[in-house]
Write a protein that holds these residues in place. Structure first.
Motif, PDB file in Angstrom:
ATOM      1  N   LYS A   7       0.696  -1.185  -0.089  1.00  0.00           N
ATOM      2  CA  LYS A   7      -0.114  -0.155  -0.037  1.00  0.00           C
ATOM      3  C   LYS A   7       0.843   1.381   0.073  1.00  0.00           C
ATOM      4  CE  LYS A   7      -4.084  -1.620   2.338  1.00  0.00           C
ATOM      5  NZ  LYS A   7      -4.864  -1.818   3.463  1.00  0.00           N
ATOM      6  N   GLY A   8       1.749   1.179   0.877  1.00  0.00           N
ATOM      7  CA  GLY A   8       2.854   2.428   0.930  1.00  0.00           C
ATOM      8  C   GLY A   8       3.920   2.319  -0.078  1.00  0.00           C
ATOM      9  N   ASN A   9       3.932   1.758  -1.209  1.00  0.00           N
ATOM     10  CA  ASN A   9       4.930   1.686  -1.884  1.00  0.00           C
ATOM     11  C   ASN A   9       6.573   0.875  -1.237  1.00  0.00           C
ATOM     12  OD1 ASN A   9       4.057   2.629  -4.161  1.00  0.00           O
ATOM     13  ND2 ASN A   9       4.471   4.794  -3.466  1.00  0.00           N
ATOM     14  N   GLY A  10       6.129  -0.079  -0.376  1.00  0.00           N
ATOM     15  CA  GLY A  10       7.162  -0.893   0.130  1.00  0.00           C
ATOM     16  C   GLY A  10       7.299  -0.581   1.621  1.00  0.00           C
ATOM     17  N   TYR A  29       9.400   4.831   9.411  1.00  0.00           N
ATOM     18  CA  TYR A  29       8.664   3.935   8.394  1.00  0.00           C
ATOM     19  C   TYR A  29       9.746   2.747   8.351  1.00  0.00           C
ATOM     20  CZ  TYR A  29       5.974   7.798   6.984  1.00  0.00           C
ATOM     21  OH  TYR A  29       4.968   8.874   6.947  1.00  0.00           O
ATOM     22  N   MET A  30       9.161   1.522   8.080  1.00  0.00           N
ATOM     23  CA  MET A  30       9.791   0.249   7.852  1.00  0.00           C
ATOM     24  C   MET A  30       9.482  -0.398   6.562  1.00  0.00           C
ATOM     25  SD  MET A  30       9.525  -2.004  11.446  1.00  0.00           S
ATOM     26  CE  MET A  30      10.240  -1.421  12.992  1.00  0.00           C
ATOM     27  N   ASN A  31      10.156  -0.845   5.931  1.00  0.00           N
ATOM     28  CA  ASN A  31      10.169  -1.874   4.625  1.00  0.00           C
ATOM     29  C   ASN A  31      10.311  -3.278   5.487  1.00  0.00           C
ATOM     30  OD1 ASN A  31      12.966  -2.175   5.065  1.00  0.00           O
ATOM     31  ND2 ASN A  31      13.513  -1.299   2.887  1.00  0.00           N
ATOM     32  N   GLU A  32      10.143  -4.343   4.540  1.00  0.00           N
ATOM     33  CA  GLU A  32      10.314  -5.660   5.023  1.00  0.00           C
ATOM     34  C   GLU A  32      11.538  -5.909   5.651  1.00  0.00           C
ATOM     35  OE1 GLU A  32       8.413  -8.874   2.920  1.00  0.00           O
ATOM     36  OE2 GLU A  32       7.805  -7.409   1.361  1.00  0.00           O
ATOM     37  N   GLU A  33      12.648  -5.630   5.147  1.00  0.00           N
ATOM     38  CA  GLU A  33      13.778  -5.676   5.582  1.00  0.00           C
ATOM     39  C   GLU A  33      14.180  -5.278   7.091  1.00  0.00           C
ATOM     40  OE1 GLU A  33      18.882  -5.359   4.374  1.00  0.00           O
ATOM     41  OE2 GLU A  33      17.105  -4.319   3.306  1.00  0.00           O
ATOM     42  N   ALA A  34      13.725  -3.892   7.316  1.00  0.00           N
ATOM     43  CA  ALA A  34      13.758  -3.272   8.476  1.00  0.00           C
ATOM     44  C   ALA A  34      12.929  -4.088   9.495  1.00  0.00           C
ATOM     45  CB  ALA A  34      13.298  -1.905   8.364  1.00  0.00           C
ATOM     46  N   PHE A  35      11.776  -4.481   9.044  1.00  0.00           N
ATOM     47  CA  PHE A  35      11.024  -5.211   9.972  1.00  0.00           C
ATOM     48  C   PHE A  35      11.522  -6.580  10.317  1.00  0.00           C
ATOM     49  CE2 PHE A  35       7.583  -8.302  10.660  1.00  0.00           C
ATOM     50  CZ  PHE A  35       6.783  -7.653  12.008  1.00  0.00           C
ATOM     51  N   GLU A  41      16.742  -8.737  16.077  1.00  0.00           N
ATOM     52  CA  GLU A  41      17.842  -7.896  16.884  1.00  0.00           C
ATOM     53  C   GLU A  41      17.059  -7.541  18.284  1.00  0.00           C
ATOM     54  OE1 GLU A  41      20.015  -5.362  14.777  1.00  0.00           O
ATOM     55  OE2 GLU A  41      20.740  -6.614  13.394  1.00  0.00           O
ATOM     56  N   GLY A  42      15.911  -7.185  18.088  1.00  0.00           N
ATOM     57  CA  GLY A  42      15.157  -6.546  19.263  1.00  0.00           C
ATOM     58  C   GLY A  42      15.155  -5.110  19.540  1.00  0.00           C
ATOM     59  N   LYS A  43      15.927  -4.600  18.439  1.00  0.00           N
ATOM     60  CA  LYS A  43      15.898  -3.141  18.478  1.00  0.00           C
ATOM     61  C   LYS A  43      15.277  -2.549  17.316  1.00  0.00           C
ATOM     62  CE  LYS A  43      20.628  -3.050  20.528  1.00  0.00           C
ATOM     63  NZ  LYS A  43      22.093  -3.066  20.426  1.00  0.00           N
ATOM     64  N   VAL A  44      14.525  -1.519  17.395  1.00  0.00           N
ATOM     65  CA  VAL A  44      14.036  -0.898  16.241  1.00  0.00           C
ATOM     66  C   VAL A  44      14.810  -0.172  15.344  1.00  0.00           C
ATOM     67  CG1 VAL A  44      12.315   1.053  15.448  1.00  0.00           C
ATOM     68  CG2 VAL A  44      11.881  -0.235  17.917  1.00  0.00           C
ATOM     69  N   THR A  45      14.695  -0.818  13.933  1.00  0.00           N
ATOM     70  CA  THR A  45      15.563  -0.485  12.670  1.00  0.00           C
ATOM     71  C   THR A  45      14.251   0.199  11.844  1.00  0.00           C
ATOM     72  OG1 THR A  45      17.346  -2.040  13.250  1.00  0.00           O
ATOM     73  CG2 THR A  45      16.623  -1.499  10.821  1.00  0.00           C
ATOM     74  N   PHE A  46      14.381   1.038  11.370  1.00  0.00           N
ATOM     75  CA  PHE A  46      13.712   2.012  10.333  1.00  0.00           C
ATOM     76  C   PHE A  46      14.238   1.936   9.031  1.00  0.00           C
ATOM     77  CE2 PHE A  46      12.750   4.166  14.375  1.00  0.00           C
ATOM     78  CZ  PHE A  46      11.352   3.836  14.265  1.00  0.00           C
ATOM     79  N   TYR A  47      13.496   2.168   8.051  1.00  0.00           N
ATOM     80  CA  TYR A  47      13.760   2.423   6.838  1.00  0.00           C
ATOM     81  C   TYR A  47      13.880   4.068   6.712  1.00  0.00           C
ATOM     82  CZ  TYR A  47      15.042   2.944   1.789  1.00  0.00           C
ATOM     83  OH  TYR A  47      15.450   3.402   0.596  1.00  0.00           O
ATOM     84  N   SER A  48      15.075   4.578   6.491  1.00  0.00           N
ATOM     85  CA  SER A  48      15.280   6.266   6.250  1.00  0.00           C
ATOM     86  C   SER A  48      14.911   6.686   4.894  1.00  0.00           C
ATOM     87  CB  SER A  48      16.690   6.686   6.629  1.00  0.00           C
ATOM     88  OG  SER A  48      16.876   7.959   6.441  1.00  0.00           O
ATOM     89  N   ASN A  52      17.521   6.643   2.298  1.00  0.00           N
ATOM     90  CA  ASN A  52      17.519   5.577   1.292  1.00  0.00           C
ATOM     91  C   ASN A  52      18.151   4.278   1.824  1.00  0.00           C
ATOM     92  OD1 ASN A  52      15.712   6.779  -0.579  1.00  0.00           O
ATOM     93  ND2 ASN A  52      17.426   7.783  -1.387  1.00  0.00           N
ATOM     94  N   ARG A  53      18.313   4.214   3.231  1.00  0.00           N
ATOM     95  CA  ARG A  53      18.948   2.937   3.629  1.00  0.00           C
ATOM     96  C   ARG A  53      18.289   2.718   5.118  1.00  0.00           C
ATOM     97  NH1 ARG A  53      22.151   4.018   8.110  1.00  0.00           N
ATOM     98  NH2 ARG A  53      22.796   6.003   8.384  1.00  0.00           N
ATOM     99  N   LEU A  54      18.682   1.367   5.732  1.00  0.00           N
ATOM    100  CA  LEU A  54      17.990   1.065   6.905  1.00  0.00           C
ATOM    101  C   LEU A  54      18.956   1.832   7.947  1.00  0.00           C
ATOM    102  CD1 LEU A  54      17.908  -2.954   6.850  1.00  0.00           C
ATOM    103  CD2 LEU A  54      16.219  -1.178   6.395  1.00  0.00           C
ATOM    104  N   TRP A  55      18.479   1.962   9.227  1.00  0.00           N
ATOM    105  CA  TRP A  55      18.908   2.887  10.160  1.00  0.00           C
ATOM    106  C   TRP A  55      18.202   2.165  11.466  1.00  0.00           C
ATOM    107  CZ3 TRP A  55      16.725   6.376  13.787  1.00  0.00           C
ATOM    108  CH2 TRP A  55      15.787   7.125  13.106  1.00  0.00           C
TER     109      TRP A  55
END
Length: 195
Positions: A7-10, A29-35, A41-48, A52-55
């Protein structure tokens, strides 16, 4: 967990909420990889979106968000993550991206502090010393504080009344710990009475 990333372009929006106080801390925001990384890992990772990368939140500051629970909304396109913040959350230095730490919900934080002081056997802590004196002494303190609340309620000094109620609530939290009961347990009982 079924999440609709299409729905949200990934990307899906992710609301981060303090696990103890339920204060909203931030939105990301998260993409599938960030999720997947967040789950693994139990730590929140977003898609920046700007980089344009995971952080991983805290990768530079050390102010990580430790995941306690993840929920997906009814449309499967938004996540709610309850987390424990390592420190402040916002890059501006504020507790959350929506401002400073709120007072509402502090009783749960105080309950946690009381539990930690007792469980760690902090010898310098009044809380731990009172707890070590046994259930009778803890219950007696609750009774004494309740009487002081009643006395102050009959007077017109709001500051003294609020301080006595604060003392009562604090000692009641120590008593709950001594009885292996939590505020959440009490909320369940109160909620069940509200038909």
């Amino acid at each position: 967990m079924n999440i609709d990333f299409n729905k949200g372009n990934g990307l899906v929006p992710v609301i981060i909420q303090d696990d103890t106080t339920l204060q909203v801390l931030m939105l990301g925001y998260m993409n599938e990889e960030a999720f997947q990384k967040t789950q693994n890992e139990g730590k929140v990772t977003f898609y920046s979106r700007s980089k344009n990368r995971l952080w991983t939140k805290g990768e530079e500051s050390g102010n990580f968000l430790y995941v306690k629970d993840i929920k997906v909304d009814c449309d499967q396109d938004t996540l709610l993550i309850k987390a424990v913040p390592e420190n402040v959350v916002c890059h501006t230095g504020s507790f959350s991206c929506f401002g400073e730490k709120e007072n509402k919900g502090f009783l749960y934080e105080l309950e946690q502090i009381i539990s930690e002081r007792i469980d760690s056997d902090d010898k310098n802590s009044y809380t731990n010393q009172l707890y070590k004196r046994g259930i009778n002494k803890v219950a007696q303190k609750v009774g004494e504080e309740a009487v002081e609340v009643v006395i102050e309620a009959k007077d017109d000094n709001s500051d003294l009344f609020r301080n006595e109620v604060s003392d009562l609530l604090y000692h009641l939290l120590v008593l709950l710990k001594a009885k292996n009961t939590s505020l959440t347990d009490i909320e369940i009982v109160l909620k069940s009475r509200n038909h």
